[in-house]
Enzyme design. Structure first.
Site, mmCIF file in Angstrom:
data_model
loop_
_atom_site.group_PDB
_atom_site.id
_atom_site.type_symbol
_atom_site.label_atom_id
_atom_site.label_comp_id
_atom_site.label_asym_id
_atom_site.label_seq_id
_atom_site.Cartn_x
_atom_site.Cartn_y
_atom_site.Cartn_z
ATOM 1 N N PRO A 89 72.885 32.734 138.043
ATOM 2 C CA PRO A 89 73.970 33.233 138.904
ATOM 3 C C PRO A 89 73.493 34.352 139.833
ATOM 4 O O PRO A 89 74.231 34.781 140.717
ATOM 5 C CB PRO A 89 75.015 33.740 137.901
ATOM 6 C CG PRO A 89 74.289 33.942 136.615
ATOM 7 C CD PRO A 89 73.137 32.980 136.617
ATOM 8 N N GLU A 116 72.128 34.319 127.053
ATOM 9 C CA GLU A 116 72.133 35.477 127.966
ATOM 10 C C GLU A 116 71.200 35.288 129.160
ATOM 11 O O GLU A 116 71.145 36.122 130.049
ATOM 12 C CB GLU A 116 71.740 36.748 127.201
ATOM 13 C CG GLU A 116 72.907 37.466 126.550
ATOM 14 C CD GLU A 116 74.105 37.627 127.492
ATOM 15 O OE1 GLU A 116 73.949 38.251 128.543
ATOM 16 O OE2 GLU A 116 75.185 37.121 127.165
ATOM 17 N N ARG A 154 71.043 12.379 146.838
ATOM 18 C CA ARG A 154 71.808 11.538 147.778
ATOM 19 C C ARG A 154 71.327 11.687 149.219
ATOM 20 O O ARG A 154 71.664 10.873 150.073
ATOM 21 C CB ARG A 154 73.309 11.760 147.640
ATOM 22 C CG ARG A 154 73.827 13.072 148.118
ATOM 23 C CD ARG A 154 75.260 13.284 147.668
ATOM 24 N NE ARG A 154 76.235 12.406 148.329
ATOM 25 C CZ ARG A 154 76.622 12.529 149.592
ATOM 26 N NH1 ARG A 154 76.120 13.472 150.351
ATOM 27 N NH2 ARG A 154 77.521 11.721 150.102
ATOM 28 N N ASP A 169 79.092 13.699 156.624
ATOM 29 C CA ASP A 169 79.619 14.411 155.465
ATOM 30 C C ASP A 169 79.943 15.858 155.801
ATOM 31 O O ASP A 169 79.285 16.474 156.641
ATOM 32 C CB ASP A 169 78.594 14.419 154.317
ATOM 33 C CG ASP A 169 78.601 13.119 153.549
ATOM 34 O OD1 ASP A 169 79.595 12.382 153.647
ATOM 35 O OD2 ASP A 169 77.602 12.858 152.857
HETATM 36 N N1 SAH Z 1 73.504 37.057 131.581
HETATM 37 C C1 SAH Z 1 73.245 36.327 132.777
HETATM 38 C C2 SAH Z 1 74.013 35.014 132.812
HETATM 39 C C3 SAH Z 1 73.544 34.044 131.808
HETATM 40 S S1 SAH Z 1 74.426 32.557 131.903
HETATM 41 C C4 SAH Z 1 73.641 37.149 133.995
HETATM 42 O O1 SAH Z 1 74.588 37.911 133.874
HETATM 43 O O2 SAH Z 1 73.045 37.015 135.068
HETATM 44 C C5 SAH Z 1 73.330 31.448 131.102
HETATM 45 C C6 SAH Z 1 72.545 30.539 131.999
HETATM 46 O O3 SAH Z 1 73.407 29.684 132.707
HETATM 47 C C7 SAH Z 1 71.693 31.218 133.047
HETATM 48 O O4 SAH Z 1 70.441 31.574 132.544
HETATM 49 C C8 SAH Z 1 71.588 30.155 134.128
HETATM 50 O O5 SAH Z 1 70.515 29.268 133.891
HETATM 51 C C9 SAH Z 1 72.890 29.383 133.983
HETATM 52 N N2 SAH Z 1 73.901 29.757 134.987
HETATM 53 C C10 SAH Z 1 75.045 30.451 134.764
HETATM 54 N N3 SAH Z 1 75.760 30.585 135.872
HETATM 55 C C11 SAH Z 1 75.079 29.957 136.854
HETATM 56 C C12 SAH Z 1 75.295 29.775 138.262
HETATM 57 N N4 SAH Z 1 76.375 30.262 138.872
HETATM 58 N N5 SAH Z 1 74.371 29.098 138.957
HETATM 59 C C13 SAH Z 1 73.263 28.608 138.354
HETATM 60 N N6 SAH Z 1 72.991 28.756 137.036
HETATM 61 C C14 SAH Z 1 73.879 29.429 136.288
#
Ligand code: SAH
Length: 250
Positions: A89, A116, A154, A169
């Site tokens: 994220p 995490e 795609r 698209d």
């Molecule tokens: N503690 C981290 C979030 C971990 S979520 C933080 O606060 O940044 C667990 C996993 O889910 C992450 O390692 C990632 O691979 C995935 N993930 C969660 N949200 C995501 C998003 N919006 N985009 C891409 N991967 C995501």
């Protein structure tokens, strides 16, 4: 294209990659998707792929060794410089433009975190790119990897077939796509717009183009600022935005 995905939950990929467009693309050898279980690259008796965070706190963190080892094994098979992408994220926001950029590579490696997240040294010393699919937190990177893989595959030549083109698209030209209709021409008293039944291709194209602009104006006006429009199209935008008669398809 070859896509290698590193995950602790390989089973999650079964459904989405074995149906529809992705399945056909795989069968036609336009893409080869390999799912790697990070746990297979651990060497202790319990196959430990995660551990407690240093400094304390809730949750578990994916260990660096098995992730490095999986990527190094994959790279040995291909060797060339290729994007090694961590789904997080905290990464750059995924978009159609990023999908287009990634579709030009012959191989991608996608790393899915869980719990995490992953040990920071993976981000610092292994990955070459970090992608987020939106400003929200998922429990794992698997769904995000599926989103990225689907949007990229795609776009590969031949995947949608010659008749269907991704050019119209939404988000490709910077505009949202015009409304689509199919049979019946009338359903519960709601009719398909006359022009679409007219057989007049020039008028249909004009109507669709106007609808795409109107839709974008109404729903996502900020997209128009970035869209690469011709001066004629810009005039149309100005016209439609000030013209009270301009009407979006209901
Ligand atoms: N503690 C981290 C979030 C971990 S979520 C933080 O606060 O940044 C667990 C996993 O889910 C992450 O390692 C990632 O691979 C995935 N993930 C969660 N949200 C995501 C998003 N919006 N985009 C891409 N991967 C995501």
């Amino acid at each position: 294209m070859r896509i290698d995905i590193l995950t602790l939950f390989p089973d999650m990929f079964r459904g989405p990659f074995s149906t529809g467009i992705l399945q056909r693309a795989t069968q036609n050898k336009l893409v080869c998707i390999n799912i790697h279980n990070i746990r297979d690259y651990t060497h202790d008796k319990h196959h430990t792929a995660d551990d407690y965070p240093y400094g304390g706190g809730a949750g578990m963190v994916l260990k660096p060794e098995p992730i490095f080892e999986t990527v190094e094994t994959i790279k040995k098979e291909g060797a060339e410089a290729l994007p090694i992408i961590l789904l997080t994220p905290q990464g750059r926001l995924f978009s159609q433009a990023v999908a287009q950029e990634l579709s030009r590579y012959s191989q991608l490696i996608l790393i899915c975190g869980h719990y995490e997240g992953v040990d920071e040294r993976v981000r610092q010393h292994l990955v070459t790119d970090e992608i987020s699919i939106g400003d929200y937190v998922l429990s794992g990177g698997e769904l995000a990897a599926m989103v990225v893989a689907d949007a990229v595959v795609r776009l590969l030549p031949g995947v949608l077939g010659s008749a269907a083109s991704p050019l119209d698209d939404s988000h490709t030209s910077g505009l949202l796509e015009y409304p689509q209709y199919t049979r019946p021409a009338e359903f519960r008293g709601w009719s398909v717009p006359e022009v679409l039944l007219s057989g007049n291709h020039a008028q249909i194209a004009k109507w669709r183009h106007e609808q795409a602009i109107l839709r974008t104006l109404k729903r996502r006006p900020e997209l128009l600022d970035k869209a690469s429009l011709s001066s004629g199209e810009r005039r149309l935008v100005d016209n439609l935005s000030t013209h009270p008669a301009a009407k979006e398809s209901p």
